[in-house]
Design a protein around this motif. Structure first.
Motif, PDB file in Angstrom:
ATOM      1  N   GLU A   1     -23.322   3.114   8.834  1.00  0.00           N
ATOM      2  CA  GLU A   1     -22.938   1.890   8.146  1.00  0.00           C
ATOM      3  C   GLU A   1     -23.053   0.732   9.129  1.00  0.00           C
ATOM      4  N   VAL A   2     -23.846  -0.269   8.777  1.00  0.00           N
ATOM      5  CA  VAL A   2     -24.185  -1.364   9.684  1.00  0.00           C
ATOM      6  C   VAL A   2     -23.627  -2.675   9.146  1.00  0.00           C
ATOM      7  N   ASP A   3     -22.929  -3.398   9.989  1.00  0.00           N
ATOM      8  CA  ASP A   3     -22.439  -4.737   9.670  1.00  0.00           C
ATOM      9  C   ASP A   3     -23.546  -5.719  10.018  1.00  0.00           C
ATOM     10  N   VAL A   4     -24.090  -6.386   8.990  1.00  0.00           N
ATOM     11  CA  VAL A   4     -25.206  -7.305   9.209  1.00  0.00           C
ATOM     12  C   VAL A   4     -24.743  -8.760   9.237  1.00  0.00           C
ATOM     13  N   GLY A   5     -23.442  -8.972   9.287  1.00  0.00           N
ATOM     14  CA  GLY A   5     -22.904 -10.327   9.368  1.00  0.00           C
ATOM     15  C   GLY A   5     -22.472 -10.857   8.017  1.00  0.00           C
ATOM     16  N   GLY A   6     -21.557 -11.799   8.077  1.00  0.00           N
ATOM     17  CA  GLY A   6     -21.073 -12.393   6.838  1.00  0.00           C
ATOM     18  C   GLY A   6     -20.254 -11.450   5.986  1.00  0.00           C
ATOM     19  N   GLY A   7     -19.692 -10.418   6.609  1.00  0.00           N
ATOM     20  CA  GLY A   7     -18.911  -9.453   5.859  1.00  0.00           C
ATOM     21  C   GLY A   7     -19.728  -8.494   5.032  1.00  0.00           C
ATOM     22  N   SER A   8     -21.040  -8.470   5.232  1.00  0.00           N
ATOM     23  CA  SER A   8     -21.927  -7.599   4.457  1.00  0.00           C
ATOM     24  C   SER A   8     -22.252  -6.342   5.254  1.00  0.00           C
ATOM     25  N   HIS A   9     -22.131  -5.187   4.597  1.00  0.00           N
ATOM     26  CA  HIS A   9     -22.443  -3.906   5.224  1.00  0.00           C
ATOM     27  C   HIS A   9     -23.566  -3.224   4.447  1.00  0.00           C
ATOM     28  N   VAL A  10     -24.482  -2.589   5.183  1.00  0.00           N
ATOM     29  CA  VAL A  10     -25.578  -1.833   4.574  1.00  0.00           C
ATOM     30  C   VAL A  10     -25.626  -0.454   5.213  1.00  0.00           C
ATOM     31  N   LEU A  11     -26.336   0.455   4.543  1.00  0.00           N
ATOM     32  CA  LEU A  11     -26.479   1.816   5.055  1.00  0.00           C
ATOM     33  C   LEU A  11     -27.842   2.001   5.708  1.00  0.00           C
ATOM     34  N   LEU A  12     -27.849   2.712   6.806  1.00  0.00           N
ATOM     35  CA  LEU A  12     -29.066   3.051   7.541  1.00  0.00           C
ATOM     36  C   LEU A  12     -29.209   4.566   7.558  1.00  0.00           C
TER      37      LEU A  12
ATOM     38  N   LEU B   1     -22.233   0.289  18.448  1.00  0.00           N
ATOM     39  CA  LEU B   1     -23.527   0.051  19.095  1.00  0.00           C
ATOM     40  C   LEU B   1     -24.381  -0.903  18.274  1.00  0.00           C
ATOM     41  N   PRO B   2     -25.223  -1.727  18.934  1.00  0.00           N
ATOM     42  CA  PRO B   2     -26.119  -2.630  18.202  1.00  0.00           C
ATOM     43  C   PRO B   2     -27.283  -1.851  17.591  1.00  0.00           C
ATOM     44  N   VAL B   3     -27.761  -2.337  16.462  1.00  0.00           N
ATOM     45  CA  VAL B   3     -28.922  -1.756  15.788  1.00  0.00           C
ATOM     46  C   VAL B   3     -30.093  -2.709  15.964  1.00  0.00           C
ATOM     47  N   LEU B   4     -31.149  -2.239  16.610  1.00  0.00           N
ATOM     48  CA  LEU B   4     -32.314  -3.068  16.904  1.00  0.00           C
ATOM     49  C   LEU B   4     -33.445  -2.736  15.945  1.00  0.00           C
ATOM     50  N   GLY B   5     -34.067  -3.777  15.399  1.00  0.00           N
ATOM     51  CA  GLY B   5     -35.254  -3.585  14.584  1.00  0.00           C
ATOM     52  C   GLY B   5     -36.476  -3.350  15.445  1.00  0.00           C
ATOM     53  N   ASP B   6     -37.625  -3.243  14.814  1.00  0.00           N
ATOM     54  CA  ASP B   6     -38.854  -2.978  15.570  1.00  0.00           C
ATOM     55  C   ASP B   6     -39.282  -4.182  16.410  1.00  0.00           C
ATOM     56  N   ASP B   7     -38.698  -5.340  16.145  1.00  0.00           N
ATOM     57  CA  ASP B   7     -39.002  -6.515  16.963  1.00  0.00           C
ATOM     58  C   ASP B   7     -38.116  -6.603  18.190  1.00  0.00           C
ATOM     59  N   GLY B   8     -37.212  -5.635  18.384  1.00  0.00           N
ATOM     60  CA  GLY B   8     -36.348  -5.617  19.555  1.00  0.00           C
ATOM     61  C   GLY B   8     -35.112  -6.461  19.435  1.00  0.00           C
ATOM     62  N   ALA B   9     -34.944  -7.184  18.334  1.00  0.00           N
ATOM     63  CA  ALA B   9     -33.768  -8.032  18.138  1.00  0.00           C
ATOM     64  C   ALA B   9     -32.686  -7.251  17.397  1.00  0.00           C
ATOM     65  N   GLU B  10     -31.468  -7.729  17.552  1.00  0.00           N
ATOM     66  CA  GLU B  10     -30.336  -7.047  16.924  1.00  0.00           C
ATOM     67  C   GLU B  10     -30.224  -7.447  15.454  1.00  0.00           C
ATOM     68  N   GLY B  11     -30.156  -6.427  14.586  1.00  0.00           N
ATOM     69  CA  GLY B  11     -30.018  -6.683  13.154  1.00  0.00           C
ATOM     70  C   GLY B  11     -28.614  -6.464  12.654  1.00  0.00           C
ATOM     71  N   GLY B  12     -27.756  -5.854  13.472  1.00  0.00           N
ATOM     72  CA  GLY B  12     -26.376  -5.592  13.071  1.00  0.00           C
ATOM     73  C   GLY B  12     -25.735  -4.617  14.031  1.00  0.00           C
ATOM     74  N   ARG B  13     -24.503  -4.213  13.727  1.00  0.00           N
ATOM     75  CA  ARG B  13     -23.786  -3.259  14.556  1.00  0.00           C
ATOM     76  C   ARG B  13     -23.183  -2.164  13.681  1.00  0.00           C
ATOM     77  N   VAL B  14     -23.184  -0.961  14.229  1.00  0.00           N
ATOM     78  CA  VAL B  14     -22.656   0.188  13.501  1.00  0.00           C
ATOM     79  C   VAL B  14     -21.133   0.106  13.453  1.00  0.00           C
ATOM     80  N   VAL B  15     -20.591   0.258  12.250  1.00  0.00           N
ATOM     81  CA  VAL B  15     -19.141   0.225  12.098  1.00  0.00           C
ATOM     82  C   VAL B  15     -18.580   1.568  11.640  1.00  0.00           C
ATOM     83  N   ASP B  16     -19.441   2.438  11.095  1.00  0.00           N
ATOM     84  CA  ASP B  16     -18.956   3.745  10.655  1.00  0.00           C
ATOM     85  C   ASP B  16     -20.130   4.679  10.413  1.00  0.00           C
ATOM     86  N   LEU B  17     -19.827   5.962  10.230  1.00  0.00           N
ATOM     87  CA  LEU B  17     -20.824   6.968   9.891  1.00  0.00           C
ATOM     88  C   LEU B  17     -20.451   7.578   8.543  1.00  0.00           C
ATOM     89  N   TRP B  18     -21.480   7.907   7.738  1.00  0.00           N
ATOM     90  CA  TRP B  18     -21.255   8.536   6.450  1.00  0.00           C
ATOM     91  C   TRP B  18     -21.659   9.997   6.548  1.00  0.00           C
TER      92      TRP B  18
END
Length: 254
Positions: free
Chosen positions: A181-192, A152-169
């Motif tokens: 776990e969110v893929d923010v592009g460029g092979g970079s993953h961050v935690l939400l 699923l896409p992850v939307l910021g408060d501006d309504g735009a997509e900031g990344g997509r969920v690739v896994d759950l911790w």
């Protein structure tokens, strides 16, 4: 003299009472001194050369053996590795981020403050990493009646997509999900953190930060583990967004 009396003015009960008073005063002194093993000496706002420890003084260092075999001494001279801050125009004014800080979400002040915890992963009773992604947590999964946020896409408060969920911790001790776990592009993953995310049927909404700010969420050293210090900084980043994500959020409501 009555039974138990030592003299005409002192008896055994009186001596026991005095002994209890002395013991209790010593206990208060000991506990108050032991309470200063962490957080002391305090930092003076007048000069860095001033030692603030009060009375009684800070106790001598004691060595503690940790569960993983490491040893820690307390008290110690270790300083918190916090971002640089400065006071406002007068002493006692709220702390402000240093001018060199270009991102208020990483400044470490206000809702974005964090504690300098140990940079090691939290462990279960069995000695396994406590919080791990589902890809390495055998036996854990999403309940059939719940929304599976993966993909699923992850939307910021501006309504735009900031990344997509690739896994759950998952927290293997508490049996609940802690992060997405969110893929923010460029092979970079961050935690939400889950408590900053609103899971809907077709999207994940985040109110604390904007879409472009997901890319600067503090990363983890390991792709399958998160340390206590990393958790502090990740939570602080989203917390700071509640006040610093947009200039308008810093203004008074009235």
């Amino acid at each position: 003299m009555q039974t138990g009396a030592i003299t005409g003015y002192i008896d055994v009960a009186q001596l026991v009472l005095y002994a209890f008073w002395i013991f209790f005063a010593g206990l208060i002194y000991y506990l108050h001194r032991e309470n200063k093993r962490e957080g002391y000496p305090l930092e003076s706002d007048r000069s860095g050369s001033i030692t603030v420890q009060g009375w009684p003084s800070v106790p001598d260092p004691k060595t503690y053996r940790m569960a993983n075999g490491d040893t820690v001494q307390a008290p110690n001279a270790r300083r918190d590795n916090q971002p640089p801050l400065h006071e406002g125009a007068y002493r006692g004014a709220p702390l402000q981020p240093d001018e060199a800080t270009d991102d208020l979400l990483l400044a470490g002040v206000g809702p974005g403050s964090w504690s300098d915890r140990a940079d090691v992963a939290d462990m279960t009773y069995e000695g396994l990493p406590k919080i791990v992604p589902l890809r390495v947590a055998a036996g854990f999964g999403v309940a059939p009646q719940d929304v599976d946020p993966r993909g699923l896409p992850v939307l910021g408060d501006d309504g735009a997509e900031g990344g997509r969920v690739v896994d759950l911790w998952v927290d293997r001790s508490e049996m609940l999900f802690r992060y997405l776990e969110v893929d923010v592009g460029g092979g970079s993953h961050v935690l939400l953190p889950m408590n900053f995310a609103r899971v809907e049927q077709r999207r994940i909404r985040v109110k604390s930060i904007l879409s472009h700010q997901f890319a600067r969420v503090p990363k983890t050293r390991s792709p399958d583990q998160v340390t206590l210090l990393e958790e502090e900084k990740i939570m602080a980043y989203y917390g700071a967004g509640t006040l610093y994500a947009t200039p308008s959020r810093q203004e008074p409501l009235l």
